[in-house]
Design a protein around this motif. Structure first.
Motif, short mmCIF file in Angstrom:
data_model
loop_
_atom_site.label_atom_id
_atom_site.label_comp_id
_atom_site.label_asym_id
_atom_site.label_seq_id
_atom_site.Cartn_x
_atom_site.Cartn_y
_atom_site.Cartn_z
N ARG A 170 1.11 -5.17 2.05
CA ARG A 170 -0.33 -5.27 2.14
C ARG A 170 -0.69 -6.37 3.13
O ARG A 170 -0.15 -7.48 3.09
CB ARG A 170 -0.85 -5.64 0.76
CG ARG A 170 -2.33 -5.63 0.63
CD ARG A 170 -2.64 -6.26 -0.71
NE ARG A 170 -4.02 -6.07 -1.06
CZ ARG A 170 -4.55 -6.64 -2.13
NH1 ARG A 170 -3.80 -7.36 -2.92
NH2 ARG A 170 -5.83 -6.46 -2.40
N HIS A 194 -1.10 10.73 -6.87
CA HIS A 194 -1.49 10.88 -5.46
C HIS A 194 -2.68 10.05 -5.06
O HIS A 194 -3.37 10.36 -4.10
CB HIS A 194 -1.73 12.36 -5.11
CG HIS A 194 -0.55 13.23 -5.41
ND1 HIS A 194 0.63 13.15 -4.70
CD2 HIS A 194 -0.34 14.16 -6.36
CE1 HIS A 194 1.50 13.99 -5.21
NE2 HIS A 194 0.95 14.61 -6.23
N MET A 195 -2.93 8.97 -5.79
CA MET A 195 -3.99 8.05 -5.37
C MET A 195 -3.41 7.06 -4.37
O MET A 195 -2.25 6.69 -4.45
CB MET A 195 -4.50 7.27 -6.59
CG MET A 195 -5.27 8.07 -7.57
SD MET A 195 -7.04 7.95 -7.35
CE MET A 195 -7.36 6.26 -7.85
N HIS A 196 -4.24 6.61 -3.43
CA HIS A 196 -3.85 5.48 -2.59
C HIS A 196 -3.94 4.24 -3.44
O HIS A 196 -4.99 3.96 -4.01
CB HIS A 196 -4.77 5.36 -1.38
CG HIS A 196 -4.47 6.38 -0.33
ND1 HIS A 196 -3.58 6.13 0.70
CD2 HIS A 196 -4.89 7.64 -0.16
CE1 HIS A 196 -3.49 7.21 1.45
NE2 HIS A 196 -4.28 8.15 0.95
N ILE A 197 -2.83 3.53 -3.55
CA ILE A 197 -2.83 2.39 -4.46
C ILE A 197 -2.24 1.17 -3.78
O ILE A 197 -1.49 1.28 -2.80
CB ILE A 197 -1.99 2.69 -5.73
CG1 ILE A 197 -0.62 3.26 -5.33
CG2 ILE A 197 -2.73 3.65 -6.66
CD1 ILE A 197 0.33 3.44 -6.50
N CYS A 204 2.15 2.20 -10.96
CA CYS A 204 0.87 2.67 -10.41
C CYS A 204 -0.24 2.15 -11.31
O CYS A 204 -0.23 2.40 -12.51
CB CYS A 204 0.84 4.19 -10.36
SG CYS A 204 -0.78 4.85 -9.94
N SER A 227 8.08 4.39 2.40
CA SER A 227 6.82 4.34 3.13
C SER A 227 5.89 3.25 2.61
O SER A 227 4.74 3.19 2.98
CB SER A 227 6.12 5.70 3.04
OG SER A 227 5.72 5.92 1.71
N ARG A 228 6.43 2.41 1.74
CA ARG A 228 5.60 1.30 1.27
C ARG A 228 5.27 0.35 2.41
O ARG A 228 6.17 -0.06 3.15
CB ARG A 228 6.35 0.50 0.19
CG ARG A 228 6.43 1.18 -1.14
CD ARG A 228 7.35 0.40 -2.06
NE ARG A 228 6.75 -0.86 -2.46
CZ ARG A 228 6.08 -1.01 -3.61
NH1 ARG A 228 5.92 -0.01 -4.42
NH2 ARG A 228 5.57 -2.19 -3.92
N GLU A 266 0.86 -1.19 0.00
CA GLU A 266 0.00 0.00 0.00
C GLU A 266 0.89 1.22 0.00
O GLU A 266 1.80 1.33 0.79
CB GLU A 266 -0.87 0.02 1.26
CG GLU A 266 -1.95 -1.03 1.26
CD GLU A 266 -2.71 -1.01 2.58
OE1 GLU A 266 -2.82 0.08 3.17
OE2 GLU A 266 -3.16 -2.08 3.00
N THR A 267 0.61 2.16 -0.88
CA THR A 267 1.43 3.36 -0.95
C THR A 267 0.59 4.46 -1.60
O THR A 267 -0.53 4.23 -2.04
CB THR A 267 2.73 3.08 -1.73
OG1 THR A 267 3.55 4.22 -1.70
CG2 THR A 267 2.43 2.72 -3.17
N VAL A 268 1.15 5.65 -1.60
CA VAL A 268 0.48 6.76 -2.30
C VAL A 268 1.30 7.05 -3.53
O VAL A 268 2.52 7.23 -3.45
CB VAL A 268 0.39 8.01 -1.40
CG1 VAL A 268 -0.22 9.17 -2.19
CG2 VAL A 268 -0.43 7.72 -0.16
N CYS A 269 0.66 7.07 -4.69
CA CYS A 269 1.39 7.30 -5.93
C CYS A 269 1.99 8.70 -5.93
O CYS A 269 1.29 9.68 -5.67
CB CYS A 269 0.47 7.14 -7.12
SG CYS A 269 1.26 7.60 -8.67
#
Ligand code: ZN
Ligand code: ZN
Length: 376
Positions: A373, A343-346, A352, A369-370, A336-339
């Motif tokens: 999951r 800037h989407m939560h992916i 991405c 910060s990954r 889980e990370t933010v692109c």
């Protein structure tokens, strides 16, 4: 969802997070697997678009790119103001430092050097500066048609031997020397990605360009009165502030990136072509500039020639980087990370799923910060 191209089971999305392929079923976008309409470091652009910042600053997200573009424009405006005020010495200094300083801020911003800023910066920008100092001093001692001048476009008659030195021999020697600092980086095994090699090469090339500009213009910087009639300097300044650093940076970036590719066991036509392109571009740039200066051509023609060569070089860098990013996307595990781009939560592995950016080209803080999951 199963990817049509690599057959892995991946989360739903426009792009496959494992192989980066575009999942669109319409054929209007060309080859979905190679996706040359979606540049891997900046999917909003085509691969063949001669854009400076998304090419040489590949770790920057969409928003940061604009900040750097603005900083660059403000810097150029500063050069123009100093020029109009007749402060030529000051404007040469700002031109010399503009792109290298922006690059230093970029390296800090993206934390490309991870936990070793001193070693990486020392061996890339620092090494480039030292190489540039030594080599430019040797070059000027061997051959120097450009003595102190107040009018840089006054035709300096140049012999065939001089043209060979300035247009062919010096550029080729420079292309051999400039990559050395980045290649001697002691902890280079910590930076396996080609995008790292590219950035280190660009940094070394820019360090070199800074030293070359300062040493090359030293007679002028020292002896020109602080305030003079602006004259024809604007063309020289544009060249020093924009095209020379971009040429030196991209050529070395491409050569170092090719060495990185070679270390990964990928040395094919595209990589050999990259080295040839870097050498040809540098020779074309120097020979063309020297010849046009010799015939005292309009400064605008010189800039047009330089822009054409640099534009072609940038496109090849993008082409090389795009395919490196597409091929080197190892399976990093779903996290889980933010692109950094959209800037989407992916939940993503290599790309991405929403915008298709290659996550190997994301800033260090994003990689760090990954979060794995959680099994559900
Ligand atoms: Zn796939
Ligand atoms: Zn995205």
């Amino acid at each position: 969802m199963q990817c049509d191209h690599c057959a892995h089971d991946v989360p739903d999305g426009v792009f496959c997070t494992r192989c980066g392929a575009h999942q669109g079923t319409t054929k209007e976008v060309g080859n979905a697997r190679r996706r040359e309409h979606r540049y891997a470091a900046h999917p909003g652009e085509y691969v063949g678009q001669p854009s400076v910042f998304t090419t040489l600053f590949p770790h920057l997200g969409h928003h940061k790119i604009h900040e750097f573009r603005w900083a660059f424009i403000v810097g150029l405006a500063g050069v123009l103001v100093l020029y109009l005020a007749g402060l030529i010495t000051a404007s040469i200094l700002v031109s010399a430092f503009l792109v290298p300083v922006l690059y230093l801020i970029y390296l800090y911003e993206a934390q490309v050097y991870r936990d070793e800023p001193a070693v990486v910066l020392g061996f890339t920008i620092g090494g480039g500066v030292i190489a540039g100092l030594i080599l430019t001093l040797i070059e000027r001692a061997l051959y120097n048609p450009f003595q102190f001048t107040t009018n840089p476009l006054a035709g300096t008659t140049i012999s065939v031997g001089g043209l060979l030195l300035l247009g062919l021999v010096f550029p080729l020697i420079q292309e051999v020397v400039k990559p050395l600092p980045a290649l001697l980086l002691p902890n280079r095994a910590d930076f396996p990605e080609t995008v790292d090699g590219l950035v280190f090469g660009v940094a070394a090339g820019l360090g070199f360009s800074l030293a070359e500009t300062l040493v090359g213009n030293l007679p002028t910087i020292i002896s020109l009165p602080a305030h003079v009639n602006p004259g024809n300097w604007i063309y020289t300044l544009a060249s020093l502030a924009v095209f020379q650093p971009l040429l030196q940076g991209s050529a070395t970036g491409m050569i170092v990136a090719t060495v990185w590719r070679f270390r990964r066991g990928r040395l094919a036509g595209r990589e050999i072509g990259a080295v040839v392109m870097a050498l040809v571009a540098h020779v074309a740039y120097s020979t063309g500039t020297t010849l046009l200066q010799d015939v005292a051509a309009n400064g605008l023609f010189i800039l047009l020639w330089q822009a054409t060569v640099v534009g072609a070089l940038l496109i090849y860098v993008r082409y090389l980087l795009h395919y490196s990013l597409m091929e080197e996307a190892a399976h990093m595990g779903f996290a889980e990370t933010v692109c950094p781009n959209c800037h989407m939560h992916i939940v993503a592995s290599g790309f991405c799923p929403n915008c298709g950016v290659a996550l190997t080209a994301s800033p260090h803080s994003v990689k760090g910060s990954r979060r794995a999951r959680k099994a559900t």
